[in-house]
Scaffold this active site. Structure first.
Site, mmCIF file in Angstrom:
data_model
loop_
_atom_site.group_PDB
_atom_site.id
_atom_site.type_symbol
_atom_site.label_atom_id
_atom_site.label_comp_id
_atom_site.label_asym_id
_atom_site.label_seq_id
_atom_site.Cartn_x
_atom_site.Cartn_y
_atom_site.Cartn_z
ATOM 1 N N HIS A 125 0.822 -1.226 0.000
ATOM 2 C CA HIS A 125 0.000 0.000 0.000
ATOM 3 C C HIS A 125 0.852 1.270 0.000
ATOM 4 O O HIS A 125 0.321 2.366 -0.212
ATOM 5 C CB HIS A 125 -0.936 0.031 1.210
ATOM 6 C CG HIS A 125 -1.976 -1.049 1.194
ATOM 7 N ND1 HIS A 125 -2.790 -1.262 0.113
ATOM 8 C CD2 HIS A 125 -2.317 -1.984 2.121
ATOM 9 C CE1 HIS A 125 -3.604 -2.288 0.379
ATOM 10 N NE2 HIS A 125 -3.322 -2.751 1.578
ATOM 11 N N ASP A 161 -2.465 -10.725 -2.499
ATOM 12 C CA ASP A 161 -3.032 -10.229 -1.241
ATOM 13 C C ASP A 161 -4.507 -9.870 -1.490
ATOM 14 O O ASP A 161 -4.882 -9.481 -2.593
ATOM 15 C CB ASP A 161 -2.257 -8.978 -0.807
ATOM 16 C CG ASP A 161 -2.615 -8.501 0.593
ATOM 17 O OD1 ASP A 161 -1.858 -8.806 1.524
ATOM 18 O OD2 ASP A 161 -3.661 -7.820 0.736
ATOM 19 N N HIS A 163 -6.133 -7.389 -0.556
ATOM 20 C CA HIS A 163 -6.279 -5.958 -0.840
ATOM 21 C C HIS A 163 -5.532 -5.597 -2.114
ATOM 22 O O HIS A 163 -4.509 -6.211 -2.434
ATOM 23 C CB HIS A 163 -5.704 -5.131 0.313
ATOM 24 C CG HIS A 163 -6.326 -5.423 1.643
ATOM 25 N ND1 HIS A 163 -5.765 -6.314 2.538
ATOM 26 C CD2 HIS A 163 -7.464 -4.958 2.203
ATOM 27 C CE1 HIS A 163 -6.550 -6.374 3.618
ATOM 28 N NE2 HIS A 163 -7.580 -5.576 3.442
ATOM 29 N N ASP A 248 -4.320 -12.905 3.271
ATOM 30 C CA ASP A 248 -5.571 -12.458 3.885
ATOM 31 C C ASP A 248 -6.802 -12.797 3.045
ATOM 32 O O ASP A 248 -7.920 -12.417 3.408
ATOM 33 C CB ASP A 248 -5.516 -10.960 4.247
ATOM 34 C CG ASP A 248 -4.760 -10.122 3.235
ATOM 35 O OD1 ASP A 248 -4.446 -10.632 2.148
ATOM 36 O OD2 ASP A 248 -4.481 -8.945 3.534
HETATM 37 ZN ZN LIG Z 1 -3.908 -7.274 2.590
#
Ligand SMILES: [Zn+2]
Length: 340
Positions: A125, A161, A163, A248
């Site tokens: 991120h 991931d 996200h 995740d």
């Molecule tokens: Zn993540």
């Protein structure tokens, strides 16, 4: 003789403490390392990496961000609503980026066949000019730039991931030397990663997003790999494959809403390993991103290490209609750039 799998980790990674109750807890990595110690794998060798240099970091991040981060050394500070430092966070962030670079170096120098950097804090991120979302330095982007600086022409960064890796996408948005592919839950944090985000200018077509609705399974991930990621990557012909390996999307994860299992992650790892063997001389590096289940994460990391050490897993069949719809939209957005 080459080490089959080099695992890079550092006690410093346990000293980044984002605060009581924070999901990105040191326990994630501590439990993972305990599990790996209790379930030892042949061919996996552990090593402590060196920290990244400022020069390596500034290939991705602005000097202002690096200055700001250095000012935070030794402090407890809040960057955003879910990103906090503790006194050793800055050292841990430089060590994590260094582990990512070290993993690339070991593979490029043929010291190791494959490498897995077991790091915290995670990185995907972190944008070139902004720390956010539990992330300070973008380990995957710094690793890709280290490979480019070492003469690698084309790098694939594949991000599984749950996200979207907004930071990695931003770092290579205008570029065709680094292909970014991500499968993620959508809509979800951080809000980016729609199918029509495909890169710009010289980089148009070199960002590939598969934004799945929640509750997708191992079979759905298999469809994303077989119908999108692998054919695009085979046409791109990377000389190195870097995986932003977050776990995740695991069914037990407290943040993600997906239904993947450790065998699904092993199938994803098998797919990228075959791809690397086919087009990249076997050069494959995994970097730990998210993964917040203290049982699912250790088992999933172990499953991927098993694959790197020689096991092979296949995806189960049974793609959902919802996944097929998204894959169709991604292929439509990219059909003029790739044979999909
Ligand atoms: Zn993540």
């Amino acid at each position: 003789m080459r080490i089959p799998v080099l695992a890079l980790t550092d006690p410093l990674f346990l000293e980044h403490q984002p605060g009581r109750g924070h999901p990105e807890s040191p326990l994630r990595l501590a439990r993972t390392l305990d599990y790996l110690d209790q379930h030892k794998l042949m061919g996996v060798e552990f090593r402590q990496p060196r920290p990244a240099t400022v020069e390596e970091v500034e290939r991705v991040h602005g000097a202002d961000l690096v200055e700001e981060l250095k000012r935070l050394a030794g402090t407890t500070a809040s960057i955003d609503l879910d990103t906090y430092t503790s006194p050793r966070t800055v050292d841990a962030a430089f060590a994590a980026a260094g582990a990512a670079v070290g993993a690339v170096e070991a593979v490029l120098q043929e010291e190791a066949a494959t490498a897995f950097a077991l790091v915290r804090p995670p990185g995907h991120h972190a944008e070139p000019e902004r720390m956010m979302g539990f992330c300070f330095l973008n380990n995957a982007a710094i690793a890709a730039e280290a490979a480019r600086a070492a003469g690698v022409e084309r790098v694939l960064v594949l991000d599984w991931d749950v996200h979207h890796g907004n930071g990695t996408q931003a770092a290579f948005w205008n570029r065709r030397d680094v292909l970014y592919q991500s499968v993620h839950q959508y809509p979800f944090y951080p809000g980016t990663g729609a199918v029509d985000e495909i890169g710009r200018g010289a980089g148009a077509g070199y960002t590939v997003n598969v934004p799945f609705p929640a509750a997708r399974t191992d079979a759905d991930m298999g469809a994303a790999f077989h119908d999108v990621f692998l054919p695009v990557a085979q046409a791109f012909r990377p000389e190195l494959v870097i995986v932003s390996a977050g776990f995740d999307a695991h069914e037990d994860d407290p943040l993600g809403g997906m239904l993947c299992t450790e065998r699904g992650f092993a199938a994803m790892c098998s797919a990228v390993k075959s791809l690397a063997d086919e087009v990249a001389g076997g050069r494959l590096v995994l970097l730990l991103e998210g993964g917040y289940s203290l049982t699912g994460l250790p088992r999933s990391v172990h499953a991927c290490l098993e694959v790197l050490a020689g096991r092979r897993d296949e995806f189960p069949g049974g793609t959902s209609r919802e996944a097929e719809r998204v894959i169709h939209a991604t292929r439509d957005a990219l059909r003029s750039y790739w044979p999909i």
